[in-house]
Scaffold this motif. Structure first.
Motif, PDB file in Angstrom:
ATOM      1  N   ALA A 401       0.813  -1.215   0.000  1.00 27.67           N
ATOM      2  CA  ALA A 401       0.000   0.000   0.000  1.00 27.67           C
ATOM      3  C   ALA A 401       0.845   1.263   0.000  1.00 27.67           C
ATOM      4  O   ALA A 401       0.327   2.359  -0.228  1.00 27.67           O
ATOM      5  N   LEU A 402       2.145   1.135   0.255  1.00 26.86           N
ATOM      6  CA  LEU A 402       3.015   2.299   0.310  1.00 26.86           C
ATOM      7  C   LEU A 402       3.408   2.714  -1.092  1.00 26.86           C
ATOM      8  O   LEU A 402       3.833   1.888  -1.904  1.00 26.86           O
ATOM      9  N   GLN A 403       3.289   3.990  -1.387  1.00 30.47           N
ATOM     10  CA  GLN A 403       3.611   4.487  -2.718  1.00 30.47           C
ATOM     11  C   GLN A 403       4.372   5.789  -2.614  1.00 30.47           C
ATOM     12  O   GLN A 403       4.060   6.661  -1.793  1.00 30.47           O
ATOM     13  N   ALA A 404       5.404   5.921  -3.443  1.00 27.25           N
ATOM     14  CA  ALA A 404       6.172   7.152  -3.545  1.00 27.25           C
ATOM     15  C   ALA A 404       6.262   7.529  -5.016  1.00 27.25           C
ATOM     16  O   ALA A 404       6.286   6.663  -5.895  1.00 27.25           O
ATOM     17  N   THR A 405       6.319   8.814  -5.288  1.00 25.29           N
ATOM     18  CA  THR A 405       6.437   9.307  -6.659  1.00 25.29           C
ATOM     19  C   THR A 405       7.627  10.251  -6.749  1.00 25.29           C
ATOM     20  O   THR A 405       8.169  10.710  -5.739  1.00 25.29           O
ATOM     21  N   ASP A 406       8.030  10.537  -7.993  1.00 27.74           N
ATOM     22  CA  ASP A 406       9.171  11.431  -8.244  1.00 27.74           C
ATOM     23  C   ASP A 406      10.380  11.019  -7.413  1.00 27.74           C
ATOM     24  O   ASP A 406      11.007  11.832  -6.725  1.00 27.74           O
ATOM     25  N   VAL A 407      10.696   9.741  -7.480  1.00 24.62           N
ATOM     26  CA  VAL A 407      11.808   9.199  -6.697  1.00 24.62           C
ATOM     27  C   VAL A 407      13.128   9.522  -7.387  1.00 24.62           C
ATOM     28  O   VAL A 407      13.298   9.285  -8.586  1.00 24.62           O
ATOM     29  N   ASP A 408      14.061  10.058  -6.636  1.00 22.19           N
ATOM     30  CA  ASP A 408      15.404  10.353  -7.127  1.00 22.19           C
ATOM     31  C   ASP A 408      16.377   9.873  -6.064  1.00 22.19           C
ATOM     32  O   ASP A 408      16.536  10.510  -5.019  1.00 22.19           O
ATOM     33  N   ALA A 409      17.016   8.734  -6.314  1.00 24.32           N
ATOM     34  CA  ALA A 409      17.839   8.111  -5.278  1.00 24.32           C
ATOM     35  C   ALA A 409      19.178   7.671  -5.836  1.00 24.32           C
ATOM     36  O   ALA A 409      19.300   7.298  -7.001  1.00 24.32           O
ATOM     37  N   GLN A 410      20.165   7.726  -4.982  1.00 22.62           N
ATOM     38  CA  GLN A 410      21.483   7.174  -5.270  1.00 22.62           C
ATOM     39  C   GLN A 410      21.806   6.192  -4.160  1.00 22.62           C
ATOM     40  O   GLN A 410      21.774   6.538  -2.974  1.00 22.62           O
ATOM     41  N   ALA A 411      22.102   4.955  -4.532  1.00 20.84           N
ATOM     42  CA  ALA A 411      22.280   3.905  -3.530  1.00 20.84           C
ATOM     43  C   ALA A 411      23.487   3.048  -3.891  1.00 20.84           C
ATOM     44  O   ALA A 411      23.966   3.035  -5.031  1.00 20.84           O
ATOM     45  N   ARG A 412      23.944   2.282  -2.875  1.00 25.48           N
ATOM     46  CA  ARG A 412      25.070   1.370  -3.077  1.00 25.48           C
ATOM     47  C   ARG A 412      24.853   0.105  -2.270  1.00 25.48           C
ATOM     48  O   ARG A 412      24.420   0.171  -1.106  1.00 25.48           O
TER      49      ARG A 412
END
Length: 670
Positions: A401-412
């Motif tokens: 049910a969790l939703q996010a929009t306009d995601v901009d992520a940098q991960a490792r």
């Protein structure tokens, strides 16, 4: 001079006659007894093939012939397998031609084969339980360029028709065998050390007709592996594959991957060229009708690589123009993979990524594996050995049910731990910064640390999505630091720990109306103060309770959000505070006080009781956020709160109330 000339010419004629006679006698002898050639060829073929293949080669029969060309027909050529393995190569019939003059000149030591043809050969490739393959012995025993005794062996042309390659994987369940390649046609030219090899291959991979084609040139074919500093042969190759069945390769994929892919077709087009001593690979691939756990998916990509043959482990494969589309997945971008040590870098963006569907596509390790494990053990072990980093931009990211929009992520991902180095997203109308969030994927249930800074979160949208009802409304901001394990919130929420703070602006508790609940109790208190009829002036708002501003700090433990200090709020009734706790399952255990404003109390009496100060009303809230149960203090408690608030004009009714309450209150000094 003239006398010597006839003698000289006569001697030459005699010599040529002797040579011609010798050749005629030799040809006649060989024609009469071709078994001499057969004996020479059989030994040469068995010895050379055994050394080249690393498997003992035997021939049931070899029939030599001189006409129309010198050569032989081989029956039941067989390269033995090891222990209980099937034969490495079997061919019921083969034929070969031999160049006559080198054979005669060397007295049978220089065997130069003109052409070889294998009819319906069968090659059995076996991956053993220890992971090695039976073809790894090919070429190991061949230390030189020739056969025993210093002879040389080469083939001008090799032709294979109607061949079959069968693969047996003893690491797979039950040692599954799959006919990987059939209807195989091969044409090779110049097969031998130091010769410029070229050829073509066509075959059918899990298809009714040929769907794979390879053309290649190797100039020249090395006699042995080049030493450091020596050049490798120049290679050119073109590979085309059409409608390659994914199902045909499932048994040879790792168990953690194979169960996810249940169908589909793949097209591949690749080229290999040689530049400055390196092999340059370029190509394009496309998947159509791909089945990911039964759901349709598709994708396409370009790829390229530059391979140093002296150091193949340093190879890096680059993917460009990536496009992946399927259930809960629509991504594109670039990626690169370094072979050893395994390192992946990516830059992806797209419209959608559904983590629930993606994780659901990962199969369990086995029936014996605990069903609570979110990731298979084999996958967790591999994740601990890879270095993955990149940038992800998504229009929509979902998990349940969790939703996010306009995601901009940098991960490792390093040593199995995923770290969000930078993470910004829109979550239910507000912005969320998830920088510093970590997930340890080496655990059977991923261990995570959530760090979030929220600004302007629409709580109505959030509660509607997560619980099905918008019980709390307003714009929330705050900080959150939680530590937990697992992806199933309902199963793991009692083990979550942490804390944070929250601020709510322009809020409302839509599931209860504090004014409608508290007014009757307050009215009964006013009645005890001699103001009958006040209760009749109370009207329910029916629109919930407005919370203009709310702030709180809290701790999370044992499935509850406990307020570390009283939660302050402002409402239409007046200011208030609450202490206690709210369950992560939305249960409520709160108590506090509302200081009903002068305007609210005066409004209940139509202005008949113009109080001079706010009235304290004890409050208890239980039930759930969806269905809260609000109870106020008793009328006696209300009177206690009203006493210091009423004006002196009501002193007589107040005194009567005091008498009626007995010893609960002391008489004030005059």
């Amino acid at each position: 001079m003239n006398r010597r000339a006839p003698s000289h010419h006569h001697a030459l004629k005699v010599a040529l006659g002797v040579v011609a006679m010798a050749l005629v006698l030799l040809v006649v002898a060989l024609a009469v007894k071709p078994s001499w050639l057969g004996e020479q060829l059989r030994g040469q073929v068995e010895t050379a093939a055994t050394r080249a293949l690393g498997h003992k080669v035997t021939l049931e029969k070899l029939d030599a012939h001189w006409f129309p060309r010198p050569g032989a027909t081989l029956t039941n050529l067989r390269a033995e397998g090891e222990s209980d393995e099937p034969a490495f190569i079997e061919s019921p019939r083969a034929s070969a031609t031999v160049q006559l003059w080198p054979l005669i000149r060397s007295l049978g030591k220089d065997v130069r084969v003109g052409a070889v043809e294998l009819e319906a050969p069968r090659v059995n490739l076996v991956r053993r339980e220890d992971g090695t393959w039976n073809y790894e012995a090919v070429g190991r025993a061949s230390g030189g360029s020739g056969t025993e005794g210093g002879g040389e062996t080469s083939v001008d042309a090799l032709r294979i028709r109607d061949g079959v390659v069968q693969v047996t994987d003893r690491q797979a369940a039950g040692g599954t065998a799959v006919a990987a390649l059939q209807d195989l046609d091969v044409d090779l030219k110049h097969v031998g050390p130091g010769l410029p090899l070229e050829g073509s291959l066509k075959g059918a991979v899990a298809a009714a007709k040929q769907n794979v084609a390879v053309d290649f040139k190797v100039d020249p074919l090395p006699t042995r592996k080049p030493e450091p500093g020596q050049p490798w042969p120049t290679v050119t190759m073109h590979l085309r594959g059409r409608d390659l069945s994914v199902r045909a390769f499932r048994d040879f994929l790792p168990p953690s991957v194979s169960a996810s892919f249940t169908g589909g077709l793949v097209d591949v087009d690749a080229e290999v060229k040689t530049e400055a001593g390196h092999y340059v690979l370029t190509g394009h691939g496309a998947a159509k009708g791909l089945k990911l756990r039964g759901d349709p998916a598709s994708g396409s990509f370009d790829f390229g690589s530059r391979v140093d043959p002296a150091n193949p482990k340093a190879t890096k494969l680059d993917f460009t123009r990536l496009a992946l589309s399927g259930p809960g997945l629509e991504l594109g971008g670039t990626a690169s993979v370094q072979v050893a040590p395994l390192r992946v870098r990516f830059a992806l963006e797209g419209k959608e990524l559904d983590l629930s569907h993606l994780l659901g596509a990962l199969p369990p390790e086995s029936q014996s594996q605990a069903p609570s494990a979110a990731l298979p053990a084999s996958l967790r072990a591999r994740l601990a050995k890879v270095d993955v980093a990149g940038v992800l931009k998504l229009a929509s990211l979902r998990h349940g049910a969790l939703q996010a929009t306009d995601v901009d992520a940098q991960a490792r991902l390093d040593d199995g731990v995923l770290v969000v180095q930078r993470g910004d997203a829109t979550v239910y109308g507000g912005r969320a910064d998830l920088s510093g969030t970590k997930v340890d994927l080496t655990k059977s249930q991923p261990a995570w640390t959530l760090k979030a800074n929220l600004e302007g979160l629409d709580t109505a949208r959030a509660f509607q999505a997560l619980s099905g009802h918008s019980s709390l409304q307003g714009l929330a901001s705050g900080e959150l630091h939680l530590v937990g394990q697992g992806l199933d919130w309902a199963a793991q929420r009692e083990h979550v720990t942490g804390g944070g703070s929250v601020r709510l602006r322009d809020g409302a508790l839509s599931t209860t109306d504090l004014g409608a609940t508290l007014a009757p109790v307050l009215a009964r208190g006013l009645t005890q103060l001699g103001q009958p009829g006040a209760a009749g002036s109370v009207q329910k708002a029916g629109k919930g309770t407005r919370l203009r501003d709310l702030s709180a700090r809290f701790d999370v433990r044992d499935g509850w959000v406990s307020f570390s200090e009283p939660m302050a709020f402002q409402s239409d009734l007046g200011d208030g505070t609450l202490k206690g706790r709210v369950g992560l399952d939305q249960r409520l255990e709160l108590e506090g006080t509302v200081k009903a404003s002068k305007d609210f109390v005066s409004g209940l009496t139509g202005g008949a009781v113009p109080v001079k100060a706010p009235v304290s009303i004890p409050l208890t809230i239980t039930g759930t956020l969806k269905e809260p149960k609000v109870s106020a203090g008793s009328p006696t408690d209300i009177v206690k709160g009203l006493l210091p608030a009423v004006p002196k004009a009501l002193e007589a009714p107040v005194n009567q109330a005091r008498k009626g309450l007995g010893d609960l209150f002391r008489r004030p000094r005059k």
